[in-house]
Design an enzyme around this catalytic site. Structure first.
Site, PDB file in Angstrom:
ATOM      1  N   CYS A  64      -6.897   4.367 -12.429  1.00  0.00           N
ATOM      2  CA  CYS A  64      -8.011   4.778 -13.838  1.00  0.00           C
ATOM      3  C   CYS A  64      -6.876   6.171 -14.350  1.00  0.00           C
ATOM      4  CB  CYS A  64      -9.363   4.919 -14.215  1.00  0.00           C
ATOM      5  SG  CYS A  64      -9.258   3.268 -13.668  1.00  0.00           S
TER       6      CYS A  64
ATOM      7  N   GLN B 169     -16.406  12.585  -9.794  1.00  0.00           N
ATOM      8  CA  GLN B 169     -16.250  12.871  -8.573  1.00  0.00           C
ATOM      9  C   GLN B 169     -17.269  14.758  -7.186  1.00  0.00           C
ATOM     10  OE1 GLN B 169     -15.214  10.834  -6.467  1.00  0.00           O
ATOM     11  NE2 GLN B 169     -13.948   9.536  -8.059  1.00  0.00           N
TER      12      GLN B 169
ATOM     13  N   ASP C  60     -16.619  16.626 -16.597  1.00  0.00           N
ATOM     14  CA  ASP C  60     -16.952  15.336 -16.246  1.00  0.00           C
ATOM     15  C   ASP C  60     -16.905  15.472 -14.453  1.00  0.00           C
ATOM     16  OD1 ASP C  60     -16.305  12.942 -14.655  1.00  0.00           O
ATOM     17  OD2 ASP C  60     -14.270  12.493 -15.449  1.00  0.00           O
TER      18      ASP C  60
ATOM     19  N   HIS D 199      -9.394  11.555 -16.210  1.00  0.00           N
ATOM     20  CA  HIS D 199      -9.501   9.275 -15.858  1.00  0.00           C
ATOM     21  C   HIS D 199      -9.781   9.102 -16.996  1.00  0.00           C
ATOM     22  CE1 HIS D 199     -11.903   6.448 -14.807  1.00  0.00           C
ATOM     23  NE2 HIS D 199     -11.627   7.039 -13.613  1.00  0.00           N
TER      24      HIS D 199
HETATM   25  C1  LIG Z   1     -12.935  11.597 -12.517  1.00  0.00           C
HETATM   26  C2  LIG Z   1     -13.905  10.163 -13.030  1.00  0.00           C
HETATM   27  N1  LIG Z   1     -14.127  10.084 -14.127  1.00  0.00           N
HETATM   28  C3  LIG Z   1     -14.919   9.045 -14.374  1.00  0.00           C
HETATM   29  C4  LIG Z   1     -15.279   7.800 -13.557  1.00  0.00           C
HETATM   30  C5  LIG Z   1     -15.646   6.678 -14.433  1.00  0.00           C
HETATM   31  O1  LIG Z   1     -16.748   6.191 -13.367  1.00  0.00           O
HETATM   32  P1  LIG Z   1     -17.664   5.376 -13.637  1.00  0.00           P
HETATM   33  O2  LIG Z   1     -16.770   3.879 -13.706  1.00  0.00           O
HETATM   34  O3  LIG Z   1     -18.525   5.175 -12.616  1.00  0.00           O
HETATM   35  O4  LIG Z   1     -18.088   5.135 -15.249  1.00  0.00           O
HETATM   36  C6  LIG Z   1     -14.578   8.092 -12.380  1.00  0.00           C
HETATM   37  C7  LIG Z   1     -14.561   6.913 -11.929  1.00  0.00           C
HETATM   38  O5  LIG Z   1     -14.057   6.721 -10.280  1.00  0.00           O
HETATM   39  C8  LIG Z   1     -13.530   9.392 -11.645  1.00  0.00           C
HETATM   40  O6  LIG Z   1     -12.966   8.934 -10.312  1.00  0.00           O
END
Ligand SMILES: Cc1ncc(COP(=O)(O)O)c(C=O)c1O
Length: 435
Positions: free
Chosen positions: A392, A208, A205, A127
């Site tokens: 993203c 999900q 990360d 992401h």
């Molecule tokens: C895999 C992953 N990482 C990071 C994020 C970023 O999360 P946040 O926008 O809550 O900081 C997301 C959000 O969709 C995500 O799906």
């Protein structure tokens, strides 16, 4: 935790007032859970209760309300530690979400430990939150970013390339646990173990994964783990960064201000140890309190049960979509597999699981000659909330040779009947476009 066979999943929907509504005159089917989850009454009530009874600033006051707010805030920290099996609540830093957690590590650990010529290892399915902060760091330090490749539409990491990429120059390996675009579940414990052997710091990360399967940061063996409250039934604006205590305490502060200091003089400041050194200023107080209620709520259902439910729904949706003509599906194919393989996600289950441990509860797809945004717009008219776009993960989309996909992402309050409705809608969209 409940026994999965005794859970009335459809009844759990009643805990979510928002689900009981019509959109464009049709019953809402909410399949945008990977973007954000809905909030149960227990979380909404915890927020209202806090503002009606306990609201005050934390840590600074000696009065009753401030003590209550502080107790609620710190109790949430302890709950978050338990949620991911951290050794201590001192390892839990409250952030705005996954994005801020990763930025914090890049800006503090990264700035202190990286220099020109060092390598930041990522995967091709990251992401933007786990990509752009490292690019910013690379620009500042002269470090280089290298990517572990993803293989084709099935979206699996090419582990045969890992050994050659884990060079002496790699200082950090940051990887997504579950891909939000593909649904791939990465073998993070394995990846972290291989990095750790070479003294490479690891970040997972967990945006999900944290609310979808049991997460045990010690079983995963990573150094940092970040997740967002809003994706696990909690409020927006609150997240958690977990880091090993010795690493957190060796990192410089992220922002300066009140709450994070031991003493301040005109020319210098002594900082508190972690986690408070990373929480400058008045924090989001209601956020952790709502998140606490969300974590309790999820663990009453049991994340093993949620995982099984979501996977079954994803397999059902995948198979129904795969039976259509003119559709391209992304991410691993669901297959029957041993649940014990899930141990590398920190999940300790035995016996047969009906679906692949390699695919989480979402399905990304493209209809031939139909833009993903058109699919999502038409589905919305039918009451079905999907997401269309690059999710993203623009570099991954480019690698797959597409600009965007449509995505249906599930949570425990979704049902097979909703999947049936969704697939009917997809068929109607295909008919609309003459397919
Ligand atoms: C895999 C992953 N990482 C990071 C994020 C970023 O999360 P946040 O926008 O809550 O900081 C997301 C959000 O969709 C995500 O799906």
């Amino acid at each position: 935790m409940k026994d999965s066979n005794t859970i009335d999943w459809a009844a759990l929907r009643k805990d979510f007032p928002i689900l009981d509504q019509q959109v464009h005159g049709k019953p809402l089917v909410y399949f945008d859970n990977a973007a954000t989850s809905q909030k149960p009454r227990a979380v909404i009530d915890a927020l209202v209760r806090y503002y009606e009874h306990d609201n005050a600033n934390v840590h600074r006051g000696i009065h009753e309300l401030s003590n209550r707010a502080t107790a609620g805030y710190e109790a949430a920290r302890a709950r978050a530690a338990k949620f991911i099996n951290a050794k201590s609540s001192d390892e839990i830093v409250f952030t705005r979400g996954t994005t801020e957690g990763i930025n914090l590590v890049a800006a503090t650990w990264g700035a202190k430990n990286l220099k020109a010529g060092d390598v930041i290892l990522l995967t091709e399915m990251e992401h933007h939150s786990n990509l752009v902060p490292w690019q910013l760091l690379a620009q500042k330090t002269g470090a280089k970013i290298v990517y572990l490749p993803v293989t084709g539409d099935e979206g699996i990491l090419d582990l045969s390339k890992l050994d050659s990429l884990l060079t002496k120059q790699v200082k950090i390996f940051s990887m997504v646990h579950i891909s939000n675009s593909l649904g791939t579940v990465n073998p993070v414990a394995d990846l972290c173990a291989r990095a750790r052997k070479l003294g490479i710091v690891t970040l997972v990360d967990g945006a999900q994964s944290a609310g979808h399967l049991p997460v045990d940061v010690r079983a995963i063996g990573c150094d940092f783990f970040a997740f967002s409250g809003h994706k696990i039934c909690g409020p927006t604006g609150i997240g958690v960064l977990w880091g090993r205590q010795e690493l957190l305490n060796a990192m410089p502060p992220y922002q300066g201000g009140g709450e994070m200091i031991l003493s301040v003089e005109y020319q210098k400041t002594e900082f508190k140890p972690a986690p408070h050194r990373f929480e400058a200023g008045t924090p989001d107080i209601s956020g952790p309190i709502g998140l606490h209620a969300a974590m309790d709520y999820l663990d009453t259902i049991g994340r093993e049960n949620i995982w099984k439910h979501d996977q079954e729904l994803a397999q059902y949706a995948y198979e129904k979509l795969a039976a259509l003509k003119n559709i391209r599906l992304f991410g691993p194919k669901p297959v029957v597999a041993q649940a014990s393989r899930l141990c590398d996600s920190g999940l300790q289950l035995t016996g047969k699981m009906p679906v692949s441990p390699g695919r989480a509860g979402l399905v990304s797809f493209l209809l031939k000659d139909v833009h993903a945004h058109d699919v999502v717009t038409l589905a919305d008219q039918a009451g079905v909330a999907l997401r269309g776009g690059h999710h993203c993960t623009q570099p991954l989309m480019h690698k797959l040779g597409v600009e965007s996909t449509a995505r249906a992402s599930f949570y425990f309050y979704n049902t097979r009947a909703e999947v049936d409705r969704f697939v009917e809608v997809v068929k109607e969209i295909q008919k609309f476009f003459g397919q």
